[in-house]
Design a protein around this motif. Sequence first.
Motif, PDB file in Angstrom:
ATOM      1  N   ALA A  12      29.255  68.113  40.497  1.00 25.36           N
ATOM      2  CA  ALA A  12      28.504  68.816  41.535  1.00 25.36           C
ATOM      3  C   ALA A  12      27.847  67.826  42.489  1.00 25.36           C
ATOM      4  N   THR A  13      27.338  66.719  41.956  1.00 19.97           N
ATOM      5  CA  THR A  13      26.714  65.691  42.792  1.00 19.97           C
ATOM      6  C   THR A  13      27.724  65.076  43.746  1.00 19.97           C
ATOM      7  N   ARG A  14      28.913  64.761  43.247  1.00 18.82           N
ATOM      8  CA  ARG A  14      29.955  64.166  44.105  1.00 18.82           C
ATOM      9  C   ARG A  14      30.411  65.149  45.178  1.00 18.82           C
ATOM     10  N   ALA A  15      30.564  66.410  44.816  1.00 19.11           N
ATOM     11  CA  ALA A  15      30.969  67.415  45.804  1.00 19.11           C
ATOM     12  C   ALA A  15      29.868  67.601  46.851  1.00 19.11           C
ATOM     13  N   TYR A  16      28.614  67.546  46.419  1.00 16.31           N
ATOM     14  CA  TYR A  16      27.482  67.648  47.348  1.00 16.31           C
ATOM     15  C   TYR A  16      27.523  66.485  48.339  1.00 16.31           C
ATOM     16  N   GLU A  17      27.752  65.278  47.817  1.00 13.13           N
ATOM     17  CA  GLU A  17      27.839  64.095  48.681  1.00 13.13           C
ATOM     18  C   GLU A  17      28.998  64.204  49.661  1.00 13.13           C
ATOM     19  N   ALA A  18      30.123  64.767  49.220  1.00 17.86           N
ATOM     20  CA  ALA A  18      31.275  64.932  50.110  1.00 17.86           C
ATOM     21  C   ALA A  18      30.945  65.901  51.243  1.00 17.86           C
ATOM     22  N   ASN A  19      30.215  66.960  50.933  1.00 17.77           N
ATOM     23  CA  ASN A  19      29.804  67.907  51.975  1.00 17.77           C
ATOM     24  C   ASN A  19      28.836  67.273  52.958  1.00 17.77           C
ATOM     25  N   ILE A  20      27.955  66.418  52.474  1.00 22.28           N
ATOM     26  CA  ILE A  20      27.040  65.695  53.368  1.00 22.28           C
ATOM     27  C   ILE A  20      27.828  64.766  54.286  1.00 22.28           C
ATOM     28  N   THR A  21      28.825  64.096  53.735  1.00 24.19           N
ATOM     29  CA  THR A  21      29.660  63.197  54.541  1.00 24.19           C
ATOM     30  C   THR A  21      30.378  63.976  55.641  1.00 24.19           C
ATOM     31  N   ALA A  22      30.945  65.135  55.299  1.00 26.98           N
ATOM     32  CA  ALA A  22      31.627  65.957  56.297  1.00 26.98           C
ATOM     33  C   ALA A  22      30.641  66.450  57.359  1.00 26.98           C
ATOM     34  N   PHE A  23      29.458  66.854  56.925  1.00 26.72           N
ATOM     35  CA  PHE A  23      28.427  67.320  57.847  1.00 26.72           C
ATOM     36  C   PHE A  23      28.038  66.206  58.813  1.00 26.72           C
ATOM     37  N   ASN A  24      27.828  65.001  58.294  1.00 32.29           N
ATOM     38  CA  ASN A  24      27.457  63.870  59.145  1.00 32.29           C
ATOM     39  C   ASN A  24      28.576  63.488  60.105  1.00 32.29           C
ATOM     40  N   ALA A  25      29.833  63.604  59.666  1.00 33.15           N
ATOM     41  CA  ALA A  25      30.962  63.315  60.552  1.00 33.15           C
ATOM     42  C   ALA A  25      31.003  64.314  61.713  1.00 33.15           C
ATOM     43  N   MET A  26      30.752  65.581  61.421  1.00 32.84           N
ATOM     44  CA  MET A  26      30.732  66.595  62.488  1.00 32.84           C
ATOM     45  C   MET A  26      29.559  66.358  63.435  1.00 32.84           C
ATOM     46  N   LYS A  27      28.428  65.943  62.887  1.00 37.30           N
ATOM     47  CA  LYS A  27      27.262  65.649  63.722  1.00 37.30           C
ATOM     48  C   LYS A  27      27.570  64.475  64.656  1.00 37.30           C
ATOM     49  N   LEU A  28      28.244  63.449  64.142  1.00 38.14           N
ATOM     50  CA  LEU A  28      28.615  62.299  64.967  1.00 38.14           C
ATOM     51  C   LEU A  28      29.593  62.718  66.063  1.00 38.14           C
ATOM     52  N   MET A  29      30.546  63.592  65.717  1.00 37.62           N
ATOM     53  CA  MET A  29      31.484  64.085  66.720  1.00 37.62           C
ATOM     54  C   MET A  29      30.749  64.837  67.828  1.00 37.62           C
ATOM     55  N   ALA A  30      29.773  65.638  67.466  1.00 38.94           N
ATOM     56  CA  ALA A  30      29.005  66.394  68.459  1.00 38.94           C
ATOM     57  C   ALA A  30      28.215  65.447  69.356  1.00 38.94           C
ATOM     58  N   GLN A  31      27.631  64.408  68.768  1.00 37.86           N
ATOM     59  CA  GLN A  31      26.892  63.432  69.565  1.00 37.86           C
ATOM     60  C   GLN A  31      27.817  62.701  70.525  1.00 37.86           C
ATOM     61  N   LYS A  32      29.005  62.310  70.061  1.00 38.18           N
ATOM     62  CA  LYS A  32      29.968  61.635  70.915  1.00 38.18           C
ATOM     63  C   LYS A  32      30.433  62.546  72.047  1.00 38.18           C
ATOM     64  N   ALA A  33      30.615  63.825  71.744  1.00 39.61           N
ATOM     65  CA  ALA A  33      31.035  64.773  72.778  1.00 39.61           C
ATOM     66  C   ALA A  33      29.947  64.898  73.853  1.00 39.61           C
ATOM     67  N   MET A  34      28.701  64.891  73.431  1.00 40.04           N
ATOM     68  CA  MET A  34      27.601  64.981  74.402  1.00 40.04           C
ATOM     69  C   MET A  34      27.487  63.698  75.225  1.00 40.04           C
ATOM     70  N   ASP A  35      27.881  62.551  74.653  1.00 35.31           N
ATOM     71  CA  ASP A  35      27.842  61.291  75.381  1.00 35.31           C
ATOM     72  C   ASP A  35      28.897  61.237  76.484  1.00 35.31           C
ATOM     73  N   ILE A  36      29.956  62.020  76.349  1.00 31.56           N
ATOM     74  CA  ILE A  36      31.023  62.029  77.360  1.00 31.56           C
ATOM     75  C   ILE A  36      30.462  62.488  78.704  1.00 31.56           C
ATOM     76  N   GLY A  37      29.528  63.434  78.668  1.00 32.47           N
ATOM     77  CA  GLY A  37      28.966  63.974  79.897  1.00 32.47           C
ATOM     78  C   GLY A  37      28.002  63.050  80.605  1.00 32.47           C
ATOM     79  N   LYS A  38      27.634  61.962  80.005  1.00 28.60           N
ATOM     80  CA  LYS A  38      26.655  61.039  80.633  1.00 28.60           C
ATOM     81  C   LYS A  38      27.294  60.168  81.657  1.00 28.60           C
TER      82      LYS A  38
END
Length: 147
Positions: A121-147
Amino acid sequence: MSFLSSFDISASGLTAERQRLDIASENIANANATRTESGGTYRRKMVVLQEVPLNSFRSKFNSLLSRTNQLKGGVKVTEIVEDQRDLYPVYNPDHPDADENGYVMMPNVDLVKETVDGMSATRAYEANITAFNAMKLMAQKAMDIGK
């Protein structure tokens, strides 16, 4: 599927894995509990997970008509069930819950299995956090395109 629904999917995984870890911890804590509130010996609990399918056009349309908010994929805990495997007897005539032959019925909790379930359960939780952080980084990069 919208970009932001990926966050909902990861969040559902985080919630489900936290519940799995909570149940594994509860099982370990009650590994020697011979009495429960309902009476009898503690029985191991297990979490039942179910896939939440991605919404089709029809289900999305129906949810808009009925104004309900449905999940957009992921996983959910459907129930927590008791393990029906046999309890095991331990000879301890001094125990207050011992029968007339001196045996106490002990919980069907295997500490090794619960430890492995907790680690999983701990490893699966960590994997979900990693996926969440990757999506957050993608969203930040997408917002940087408009600058």
